[in-house]
Structures are given as structure tokens and as C-alpha cells.
Design an enzyme around this catalytic site. Structure first.
Site, mmCIF file in Angstrom:
data_model
loop_
_atom_site.group_PDB
_atom_site.id
_atom_site.type_symbol
_atom_site.label_atom_id
_atom_site.label_comp_id
_atom_site.label_asym_id
_atom_site.label_seq_id
_atom_site.Cartn_x
_atom_site.Cartn_y
_atom_site.Cartn_z
ATOM 1 N N GLU A 46 18.307 -13.085 -15.694
ATOM 2 C CA GLU A 46 18.919 -13.874 -16.763
ATOM 3 C C GLU A 46 19.710 -15.052 -16.204
ATOM 4 O O GLU A 46 19.713 -16.143 -16.783
ATOM 5 C CB GLU A 46 19.850 -12.996 -17.607
ATOM 6 C CG GLU A 46 19.139 -11.867 -18.332
ATOM 7 C CD GLU A 46 19.135 -10.573 -17.542
ATOM 8 O OE1 GLU A 46 19.279 -9.507 -18.162
ATOM 9 O OE2 GLU A 46 19.002 -10.626 -16.294
ATOM 10 N N CYS A 69 22.457 -6.142 -18.212
ATOM 11 C CA CYS A 69 23.507 -5.239 -17.753
ATOM 12 C C CYS A 69 24.837 -5.593 -18.426
ATOM 13 O O CYS A 69 25.092 -6.734 -18.816
ATOM 14 C CB CYS A 69 23.637 -5.284 -16.241
ATOM 15 S SG CYS A 69 24.052 -6.907 -15.563
ATOM 16 N N ALA A 156 -14.843 11.250 2.405
ATOM 17 C CA ALA A 156 -15.303 10.939 3.762
ATOM 18 C C ALA A 156 -16.412 11.900 4.133
ATOM 19 O O ALA A 156 -16.535 12.990 3.564
ATOM 20 C CB ALA A 156 -14.156 11.053 4.775
ATOM 21 N N ARG A 178 0.555 -1.730 -1.757
ATOM 22 C CA ARG A 178 1.493 -1.537 -0.644
ATOM 23 C C ARG A 178 2.578 -2.608 -0.665
ATOM 24 O O ARG A 178 3.707 -2.373 -0.241
ATOM 25 C CB ARG A 178 0.746 -1.586 0.689
ATOM 26 C CG ARG A 178 -0.169 -0.400 0.939
ATOM 27 C CD ARG A 178 -0.930 -0.600 2.240
ATOM 28 N NE ARG A 178 -1.897 0.478 2.485
ATOM 29 C CZ ARG A 178 -2.816 0.452 3.444
ATOM 30 N NH1 ARG A 178 -2.893 -0.614 4.238
ATOM 31 N NH2 ARG A 178 -3.654 1.460 3.601
ATOM 32 N N ASP A 194 -7.056 8.981 11.954
ATOM 33 C CA ASP A 194 -7.346 7.582 11.620
ATOM 34 C C ASP A 194 -6.439 6.566 12.315
ATOM 35 O O ASP A 194 -6.814 5.400 12.449
ATOM 36 C CB ASP A 194 -7.221 7.365 10.113
ATOM 37 C CG ASP A 194 -8.290 8.095 9.318
ATOM 38 O OD1 ASP A 194 -9.267 8.547 9.949
ATOM 39 O OD2 ASP A 194 -8.138 8.222 8.095
ATOM 40 N N ALA A 283 -1.041 19.515 -1.948
ATOM 41 C CA ALA A 283 0.305 20.093 -2.003
ATOM 42 C C ALA A 283 1.163 19.376 -3.032
ATOM 43 O O ALA A 283 1.911 20.014 -3.799
ATOM 44 C CB ALA A 283 0.950 20.032 -0.617
#
Length: 352
Positions: A46, A69, A156, A178, A194, A283
Site C-alpha cells: 500500500e 495491517c 523412474a 523453487r 541423484d 511418509a
């Protein structure tokens, strides 16, 4: 609001632990000010938009992707800045889950006579702010599970490490992710097999997310590319990890995956891109810790190979079903995106 969301997108991956926020100020149908929050500690969206608008902000409409805010943090309240500038109307995409705000910004604006509308463009704003919202409400990062597989469900060939499943366009999209997310995670097996860099090497101007290695035994190769300053090693309590610390990594000892995510949250990691192999992904899914899934399906048939997940089979009636599913063609591949958990939000009354 679409333009404000585009402004916010420029800050993704750079504002944490603050959210990416964009603001556009409109006077008589003309955009007179634009702004985005660039990084934590600097002025909010802002403020930048008001600076550009100048006197033309008076009686204008401000479109902002997150509730302004209302408290003094490292910067003054944006609600007060909008009021002082004489803005007549404020359109807000989503309310702020931060307990220091949580509806108070909107209330302050309305008390000053400003017309406020909430909820325009909320769905996209929530997606942009998912990491911030997860960190504030749950104390842990928003977890995005990404993988690429063939039409017959293989990630794979058996025993193969660096085989490319998806096309160049899909791989570039991963670089964008990423760049936008705080951290990217893999397990020890992926590191050993890898040796991935997990960088944005093919994205000009991209930033590298923090690498996170899940390795309960602390036996990942210390010479691996992901073992670098700023990275995090998640390992079991009592595991000696001095070689990793010497390479500049933060060592996080955790008994369970929920403990590990809480520890990452304490490090201000708001969003985590899960790129590990089938064991780590299985997991996370079994623990209910995957919030969002992004899957590339390549037009290939492999036959025997690795599945994207390990773990016991479950009845179809107990399958985890994605919500708000979208599909997109990316080069030769199909991208399917969906959610397993809801993005934390507030309703118009300021409640979670």
C-alpha cells in the site's frame, strides 16, 4: 484486483515470513498507483502504491490482496496510511489471519468512513498467501508435493537416478516453483542417487530455495550439492552432524515429521516444495502433512519402474481425494494440481 494479484506475485519467495501482497490504486477508472511488498522489513504494498499515486489517491479506490495491517510492526499501519491519503474505498481480497490484524484493519478503515469490500479475488489471494497463512495459523510450512510420472504411473526406471520423465517446459515450471517457495526438500536416498542441485539454474533472475535434507541417520554425502550454506539437515535426536554444520547447514533434530515441520516453521520456512523420492513422499502423505499436490503426467509408457509413493495399499474408499483440482497442458505434459488440506483463512467476521 487481477492487477493487484499480479503485483503480489512478484514478491513470492522473497517476502517470507511476510506474505506476498499487491496493491493497485484507481482514480476515475485509471490506475494511478501500483505497489508490491518486496521483502520483510521493507514498506508494504500500500505504501508503494500511495507514493506513486500521490495526491491522486484522494477519493480513489485501493485494491489490495491482503487486509491492510492495523498495528505497528517493522513498518507503520497501512490502514492508517490509506486513511491519511484520503482513499474513499478499499477492496480487499482476503482477511489477514495474523492475530494482530484479523479484521482490525478493515474495522479501522470502516470506522474512518472508508467503504470496504472483502472477498474479491480471494481464491487466488489465498493460494499466493498459503505459506504465510500456514505459518501463522499452524506454525508450520505449507507443503507442496511435486512429482512427474509416466502414463503408467512410473517416476523412474528401476535402478535409474537421473532419467527425465517430463519435458523441458515442465522442468522450467519447477524452477519457477523453487523461485516462489521458501524451501525444497529431498530425502537421503535422492541425495545419494541423484546428487540434485535443487536450484533455479535455468530461470534468469531466480532465487534458490533453501535445500532441506531429511536424513534420520545423518549419512547423506557431505559433498553433495545440497549440502551448502543456508540449507537444513533434518535428522534424528542425538545424531552427530558436525560435518554438515561446518558446511553451513542448520541441523534440526526431530523425532517425527510434525516436529520437523514445526522446527522448519521456527526457522521462518513458510512453504516447502517436497521433491523427495517415494519413501519420503509416502511418509508425508501417511502423516497427513501434504497440503497441495502438483503432478506432471508425461505421454510415455515405461513398464516396470518406480512408483511415486511407498507404503501400504488402502481401499479405494479411503483414497485421499484432491479438491479444487485444475489441469493445464505444459509442453507435452499434463499438470494436475489439487489440495488435500484447506488454506487457513478468516471469514468476514474475522474468525478462522
Amino acid at each position: 484486483m487481477t492487477q493487484a494479484l499480479a503485483e503480489a506475485r512478484t514478491g513470492m519467495g522473497r517476502t517470507s515470513p511476510n506474505p506476498p501482497v499487491g496493491c493497485v490504486i484507481v482514480q476515475d477508472g485509471e490506475v494511478v498507483g501500483r505497489g508490491a511488498h518486496p521483502r520483510a522489513g521493507e514498506a508494504h504494498a500500500e505504501v508503494f502504491a500511495l507514493r506513486e499515486a500521490g495526491v491522486r489517491a484522494r477519493s480513489a479506490t485501493a485494491f489490495v490482496t491482503l487486509e491492510p495491517c492495523s498495528h505497528h510492526g517493522r513498518t507503520p499501519p497501512c490502514a492508517d496510511a490509506l486513511i491519511a491519503a484520503g482513499v474513499r474505498r478499499v477492496v480487499v481480497a482476503a482477511l489477514d489471519p495474523n492475530p494482530q490484524v484479523a479484521g482490525r484493519g478493515v474495522a479501522r478503515l470502516r470506522a474512518a468512513g472508508v467503504d470496504v469490500q472483502v472477498g474479491v479475488g480471494e481464491a487466488e489471494a489465498l493460494r499466493q498467501q498459503a505459506g504465510f497463512r500456514s505459518l501463522v495459523v499452524r506454525g508450520r510450512p505449507w507443503v507442496v508435493f511435486k512429482y512427474a510420472m509416466t502414463l503408467d504411473g512410473r517416476v523412474a526406471a528401476c535402478g535409474e537416478g537421473n532419467g527425465r520423465v517430463s519435458g523441458a517446459e515442465a522442468r522450467r515450471r519447477v524452477m519457477v516453483w523453487r523461485n516462489e517457495l521458501d524451501a525444497v526438500a529431498v530425502g537421503r536416498g535422492t541425495v545419494a542417487l541423484d546428487d540434485p542441485a535443487l536450484t533455479t539454474r535455468d530461470l534468469p533472475g531466480g532465487r534458490h530455495a533453501r535445500p532441506v535434507v531429511f536424513d534420520r541417520s545423518g549419512r547423506a554425502p557431505v559433498t553433495a550439492q545440497v549440502v551448502r550454506p543456508g540449507g537444513v539437515l533434518v535428522t534424528a535426536p542425538g545424531v552427530a552432524a558436525a560435518p554438515f554444520e561446518k558446511r553451513g547447514m542448520t541441523v534440526l533434530h526431530a523425532d517425527t515429521l510434525p516436529d520437523a515441520l514445526s522446527g522448519l516453521g521456527a526457522l521462518n520456512v513458510a512453504s516447502l516444495l517436497l521433491e523427495g523420492g517415494p519413501t519420503l513422499a509416502g511418509a508425508f502423505l501417511a502423516a497427513g502433512l501434504v497440503d497441495e499436490v502438483r503432478t506432471f503426467i508425461a505421454p510415455k509408457l515405461l513398464g516396470a519402474g518406480l512408483s511415486p509413493l511407498t507404503g501400504p495399499s488402502r481401499p479405494m474408499a479411503l483414497a485421499q481425494e484432491l479438491r479444487d483440482v485444475t489441469t493445464e497442458v505444459v509442453g507435452p505434459d499434463l499438470l494436475i494440481t489439487g489440495f488435500l488440506n484447506d488454506i487457513p483463512r478468516l471469514d468476514a467476521g474475522g474468525r478462522n
